[in-house]
Scaffold this active site. Structure first.
Site, PDB file in Angstrom:
ATOM      1  N   LYS A  22      12.863 -10.488  11.979  1.00 17.89           N
ATOM      2  CA  LYS A  22      12.020 -10.968  10.969  1.00 17.89           C
ATOM      3  C   LYS A  22      13.029 -10.949  10.570  1.00 17.89           C
ATOM      4  O   LYS A  22      13.126 -11.300   8.533  1.00 17.89           O
ATOM      5  CB  LYS A  22      10.741 -11.695  10.831  1.00 17.89           C
ATOM      6  CG  LYS A  22      10.056 -12.001   9.609  1.00 17.89           C
ATOM      7  CD  LYS A  22       8.245 -12.467   9.600  1.00 17.89           C
ATOM      8  CE  LYS A  22       8.236 -10.963   9.567  1.00 17.89           C
ATOM      9  NZ  LYS A  22       7.540 -10.978   8.130  1.00 17.89           N
ATOM     10  N   ASN A  23      12.018  -9.446   9.281  1.00 12.73           N
ATOM     11  CA  ASN A  23      12.953  -8.915   8.600  1.00 12.73           C
ATOM     12  C   ASN A  23      14.101  -8.184   8.463  1.00 12.73           C
ATOM     13  O   ASN A  23      14.696  -8.080   7.094  1.00 12.73           O
ATOM     14  CB  ASN A  23      11.569  -7.158   8.767  1.00 12.73           C
ATOM     15  CG  ASN A  23      10.229  -7.948   8.590  1.00 12.73           C
ATOM     16  OD1 ASN A  23      10.628  -9.327   7.994  1.00 12.73           O
ATOM     17  ND2 ASN A  23       9.846  -7.208   8.822  1.00 12.73           N
ATOM     18  N   ARG A  92       6.505 -13.053   0.840  1.00 15.05           N
ATOM     19  CA  ARG A  92       6.916 -12.545   0.394  1.00 15.05           C
ATOM     20  C   ARG A  92       8.610 -12.133   0.074  1.00 15.05           C
ATOM     21  O   ARG A  92       9.021 -12.042  -1.221  1.00 15.05           O
ATOM     22  CB  ARG A  92       6.079 -10.918   1.253  1.00 15.05           C
ATOM     23  CG  ARG A  92       6.900  -9.433   0.819  1.00 15.05           C
ATOM     24  CD  ARG A  92       6.272  -9.255  -1.211  1.00 15.05           C
ATOM     25  NE  ARG A  92       6.765  -8.060  -1.239  1.00 15.05           N
ATOM     26  CZ  ARG A  92       6.146  -7.290  -2.361  1.00 15.05           C
ATOM     27  NH1 ARG A  92       5.391  -8.435  -2.971  1.00 15.05           N
ATOM     28  NH2 ARG A  92       6.906  -6.377  -2.516  1.00 15.05           N
ATOM     29  N   CYS A 116       1.370 -11.609   3.310  1.00 10.45           N
ATOM     30  CA  CYS A 116       0.518 -11.494   4.276  1.00 10.45           C
ATOM     31  C   CYS A 116      -0.262 -10.775   3.514  1.00 10.45           C
ATOM     32  O   CYS A 116       0.114 -10.079   2.763  1.00 10.45           O
ATOM     33  CB  CYS A 116       0.350 -11.122   4.908  1.00 10.45           C
ATOM     34  SG  CYS A 116       0.606 -11.519   7.179  1.00 10.45           S
ATOM     35  N   ARG A 121       1.164  -5.246  -3.269  1.00 10.72           N
ATOM     36  CA  ARG A 121       1.974  -5.207  -2.749  1.00 10.72           C
ATOM     37  C   ARG A 121       2.988  -5.455  -4.516  1.00 10.72           C
ATOM     38  O   ARG A 121       3.324  -6.799  -5.059  1.00 10.72           O
ATOM     39  CB  ARG A 121       2.576  -6.710  -1.685  1.00 10.72           C
ATOM     40  CG  ARG A 121       1.781  -6.500  -0.231  1.00 10.72           C
ATOM     41  CD  ARG A 121       2.338  -7.462   0.103  1.00 10.72           C
ATOM     42  NE  ARG A 121       3.243  -6.624   0.928  1.00 10.72           N
ATOM     43  CZ  ARG A 121       3.894  -7.490   1.729  1.00 10.72           C
ATOM     44  NH1 ARG A 121       3.285  -8.885   2.801  1.00 10.72           N
ATOM     45  NH2 ARG A 121       5.006  -7.536   2.135  1.00 10.72           N
ATOM     46  N   ASP A 307       4.412  -1.756  10.668  1.00 10.73           N
ATOM     47  CA  ASP A 307       3.730  -3.565  10.852  1.00 10.73           C
ATOM     48  C   ASP A 307       3.772  -3.328  12.634  1.00 10.73           C
ATOM     49  O   ASP A 307       3.069  -4.163  13.459  1.00 10.73           O
ATOM     50  CB  ASP A 307       5.472  -3.967  11.280  1.00 10.73           C
ATOM     51  CG  ASP A 307       5.689  -4.341   9.869  1.00 10.73           C
ATOM     52  OD1 ASP A 307       5.269  -4.600   8.697  1.00 10.73           O
ATOM     53  OD2 ASP A 307       6.641  -4.140   9.443  1.00 10.73           O
ATOM     54  N   ARG A 400       4.420 -16.963  11.536  1.00 10.80           N
ATOM     55  CA  ARG A 400       5.098 -16.434  10.642  1.00 10.80           C
ATOM     56  C   ARG A 400       6.107 -15.603  10.846  1.00 10.80           C
ATOM     57  O   ARG A 400       7.227 -15.567  10.729  1.00 10.80           O
ATOM     58  CB  ARG A 400       4.225 -15.763   9.390  1.00 10.80           C
ATOM     59  CG  ARG A 400       3.398 -16.274   9.062  1.00 10.80           C
ATOM     60  CD  ARG A 400       2.717 -15.712   7.516  1.00 10.80           C
ATOM     61  NE  ARG A 400       4.309 -14.892   6.982  1.00 10.80           N
ATOM     62  CZ  ARG A 400       3.225 -15.188   5.083  1.00 10.80           C
ATOM     63  NH1 ARG A 400       2.647 -15.189   4.739  1.00 10.80           N
ATOM     64  NH2 ARG A 400       4.796 -14.578   4.520  1.00 10.80           N
TER      65      ARG A 400
HETATM   66  N1  EPU Z   1       5.938  -0.945  -3.700  1.00 13.81           N
HETATM   67  C1  EPU Z   1       5.777  -0.669  -4.712  1.00 13.81           C
HETATM   68  N2  EPU Z   1       6.527  -1.165  -5.454  1.00 13.81           N
HETATM   69  C2  EPU Z   1       7.197  -1.916  -5.364  1.00 13.81           C
HETATM   70  C3  EPU Z   1       8.222  -2.520  -4.194  1.00 13.81           C
HETATM   71  C4  EPU Z   1       6.497  -1.759  -2.466  1.00 13.81           C
HETATM   72  O1  EPU Z   1       4.522   0.142  -5.255  1.00 13.81           O
HETATM   73  O2  EPU Z   1       8.153  -2.738  -6.387  1.00 13.81           O
HETATM   74  C5  EPU Z   1       4.843  -0.400  -2.296  1.00 13.81           C
HETATM   75  C6  EPU Z   1       3.522  -1.550  -1.663  1.00 13.81           C
HETATM   76  O3  EPU Z   1       2.959  -2.088  -2.178  1.00 13.81           O
HETATM   77  C7  EPU Z   1       3.674  -0.947  -0.896  1.00 13.81           C
HETATM   78  C8  EPU Z   1       5.150  -0.219   0.196  1.00 13.81           C
HETATM   79  O4  EPU Z   1       5.902  -0.052  -1.956  1.00 13.81           O
HETATM   80  O5  EPU Z   1       2.797  -0.061  -0.463  1.00 13.81           O
HETATM   81  C9  EPU Z   1       6.030  -0.478   0.823  1.00 13.81           C
HETATM   82  O6  EPU Z   1       6.322  -1.715   0.216  1.00 13.81           O
HETATM   83  P1  EPU Z   1       8.001  -2.435   0.675  1.00 13.81           P
HETATM   84  O7  EPU Z   1       8.560  -2.659  -0.510  1.00 13.81           O
HETATM   85  O8  EPU Z   1       8.586  -1.253   1.424  1.00 13.81           O
HETATM   86  O9  EPU Z   1       7.939  -3.670   1.815  1.00 13.81           O
HETATM   87  P2  EPU Z   1       8.242  -5.064   1.348  1.00 13.81           P
HETATM   88  O10 EPU Z   1       9.627  -4.796   1.215  1.00 13.81           O
HETATM   89  O11 EPU Z   1       7.395  -5.999   0.595  1.00 13.81           O
HETATM   90  C10 EPU Z   1       8.821  -5.051   4.008  1.00 13.81           C
HETATM   91  C11 EPU Z   1       8.293  -6.062   5.561  1.00 13.81           C
HETATM   92  C12 EPU Z   1       6.820  -5.797   5.820  1.00 13.81           C
HETATM   93  C13 EPU Z   1       6.864  -4.236   5.980  1.00 13.81           C
HETATM   94  C14 EPU Z   1       7.362  -3.430   4.993  1.00 13.81           C
HETATM   95  C15 EPU Z   1       7.101  -1.574   5.343  1.00 13.81           C
HETATM   96  C16 EPU Z   1      10.037  -7.531   5.241  1.00 13.81           C
HETATM   97  C17 EPU Z   1       9.828  -9.341   5.050  1.00 13.81           C
HETATM   98  N3  EPU Z   1       8.736  -7.204   4.764  1.00 13.81           N
HETATM   99  O12 EPU Z   1       8.161  -5.083   2.989  1.00 13.81           O
HETATM  100  O13 EPU Z   1       6.800  -6.247   6.984  1.00 13.81           O
HETATM  101  O14 EPU Z   1       5.627  -3.716   6.981  1.00 13.81           O
HETATM  102  O15 EPU Z   1       8.612  -3.628   4.321  1.00 13.81           O
HETATM  103  O16 EPU Z   1       7.858  -1.838   5.881  1.00 13.81           O
HETATM  104  O17 EPU Z   1      10.848  -6.947   5.000  1.00 13.81           O
HETATM  105  C18 EPU Z   1       5.732  -7.794   8.647  1.00 13.81           C
HETATM  106  O18 EPU Z   1       6.410  -8.500   9.189  1.00 13.81           O
HETATM  107  O19 EPU Z   1       4.644  -7.872   9.688  1.00 13.81           O
HETATM  108  C19 EPU Z   1       5.500  -7.451   7.737  1.00 13.81           C
HETATM  109  C20 EPU Z   1       4.904  -7.380   6.597  1.00 13.81           C
END
Ligand code: EPU
Length: 421
Positions: A22-23, A92, A116, A121, A307, A400
């Site tokens: 997925k990711n 997201r 989620c 986020r 995750d 999802r």
């Molecule tokens: N963060 C910030 N500012 C930003 C972006 C992120 O403070 O501009 C913080 C977030 O609030 C969080 C941390 O940085 O505390 C990490 O967030 P990240 O941006 O790495 O997460 P993401 O890109 O939104 C992806 C995966 C998530 C996975 C996370 C961490 C996808 C679509 N989603 O999310 O996957 O948990 O990286 O590895 O790639 C899941 O598959 O269940 C899932 C939630």
């Protein structure tokens, strides 16, 4: 109302193939916009997050069609740079369209992304990366990103973020001769697979999998075929389930460099493993003394993935005398505690970061509600471990990210059924 019916398991036995990641696929779907033509995405998981990304692409004017697990995307007719579709607030990864649209058209306008409910986020690091690259960024009820990268840039990502790293990469690819360095990039396998896909499409990216990624902008990309790698979290979910109920399973198409942090932590809890080429054999005793004490902290790659934290917690409820989980990535990722407690677990959440688990002898089946994707998967594991039958409502969360968790568990001799009332 639909739900998953999970019956107590006496052990998992059999073989399973793992769906596409997925990711990995979600940012690649957004990145297809950079190629004004056709991209063929093989091994694409048929999950609702992918459906929502396709809805957004189609609303932009792209032509998308599925042939089994092959997604064919043609973005040559895209004629908009503005996304206001409802799907944005459901997922997201819609935030990654910002980088793709700005990279191709020099401007993007998008409503705030959803996903989620596992934490605040924020997207400040995404927007800061765009600013450092020279794009103008304006925020009101929508987000506007405008401009072109006209000189070499050295970007320092202000947060270790998967999404911000992806947006910085995607928005830089078409910078036509400019040299872009992205520092403080995360090293997740999904970043590596995104860069491999973009390079296959004609980009020039080096350093993926390290904290410094170098991009030399190209003028255009070309049509290509991309193969999506197996989903390490889906595989990890089945490893966790094996740890919960015991048995002997083979994960077939996992490759030989599967996530070590996942394997090592479940090894401590009794799972033995051996690679045979592309396959992974795993064994775990059904009855064993619970591990005295285990502490697991989530971290960016190569640390233990957030995750997998919910699934690990479900297993710890009976497999450890004392378990401590430190959640370092998201502030709201102990969402399954209430439901696990309903099933008889003993868990104390002492802050949004730390949970203490005191092992109990057994869980008992009951009706529970999945609060989000990974917690839903964790409840399936808890259901297999529990006595009797567990009904998991809100299956749409699980759908999802899991293409067919019920069928996969049936291949592993467990009884998990999708039911409609
Ligand atoms: N963060 C910030 N500012 C930003 C972006 C992120 O403070 O501009 C913080 C977030 O609030 C969080 C941390 O940085 O505390 C990490 O967030 P990240 O941006 O790495 O997460 P993401 O890109 O939104 C992806 C995966 C998530 C996975 C996370 C961490 C996808 C679509 N989603 O999310 O996957 O948990 O990286 O590895 O790639 C899941 O598959 O269940 C899932 C939630």
């Amino acid at each position: 109302m639909s739900y998953y019916k999970v019956t107590h398991s006496e052990g998992l036995f059999g073989e399973v193939e793992i769906q596409g990641s997925k990711n990995s696929v979600l940012p690649i779907i957004a990145a297809t916009i950079l190629n004004s033509g056709q991209t063929i995405i093989k091994n694409c998981p048929r999950i609702s997050d992918v459906d929502n990304m396709i809805k957004i692409l189609s609303a932009l004017g792209a032509n998308c069609r599925f042939e089994k697990n092959i997604l064919v995307v043609d973005t040559s007719q895209i004629n908009k740079n503005m996304i206001t579709d409802n799907a944005v607030s459901r997922i997201r990864s819609s935030v990654i369209f910002m980088g793709a649209l700005a990279g191709r058209f020099g401007s993007a306008r998008i409503t705030y992304p959803g996903g989620c409910n596992i934490g605040e986020r924020k997207i400040d690091a995404h927007l800061d990366a765009f600013s450092q690259l020279g794009f103008g960024v304006t925020e009101n009820e929508n987000i506007y990103v405008e401009g072109r990268i006209t000189e070499d840039k050295n970007v320092n990502l202000k947060v270790k973020s998967v999404g911000a790293t992806e947006n910085a990469i995607i928005s830089s690819v078409l910078s036509d001769g400019r040299k872009i360095v992205i520092n403080n990039a995360v090293k997740e396998p999904e970043i590596v697979s995104l860069c491999e896909a973009l390079n296959k499409m004609g980009a020039d990216i080096k350093g993926a999998g390290t904290s410094r990624i170098e991009i030399v902008g190209v003028r255009k990309l070309h049509d290509s075929e991309i193969e999506i790698c197996p989903d390490r979290i889906v595989a990890g979910t089945y490893i966790a389930a094996l740890c919960g109920v015991g048995g002997s399973i083979t994960i077939k198409n996992i490759g030989s460099d599967y996530d070590k942090a996942i394997l090592e932590n479940f090894y401590k809890l009794g799972v033995n493993y051996k690679f045979y080429g592309n396959e992974l054999d795993l064994k775990c005793a059904k009855i064993r003394r619970p591990l005295e004490e285990i502490t697991v902290s989530t971290a960016v790659y190569p640390g233990f993935p957030t995750d997998m934290q919910s699934q690990l917690m479900a297993v710890m409820t009976t497999r450890a005398v004392k378990g401590i989980i430190v959640e370092n990535i998201f502030e709201n990722r102990f969402t399954n505690v209430l439901m696990l407690k309903k099933m008889g677990a003993s868990i104390a959440v002492v802050s949004d970061k730390i949970a203490f688990i005191s092992g109990v002898t057994s869980l008992k089946g009951c009706s529970v509600e999945a609060p989000d994707l990974r917690s839903g998967a964790a409840l399936c594991i808890a259901g297999l471990m529990a006595e009797g039958v567990t009904k998991i409502y809100n299956p749409h969360y699980i759908l999802r990210g899991y293409e067919h968790i019920d069928e996969d568990f049936r291949k592993l001799s467990a009884k998990v059924e999708y039911m409609e009332e």
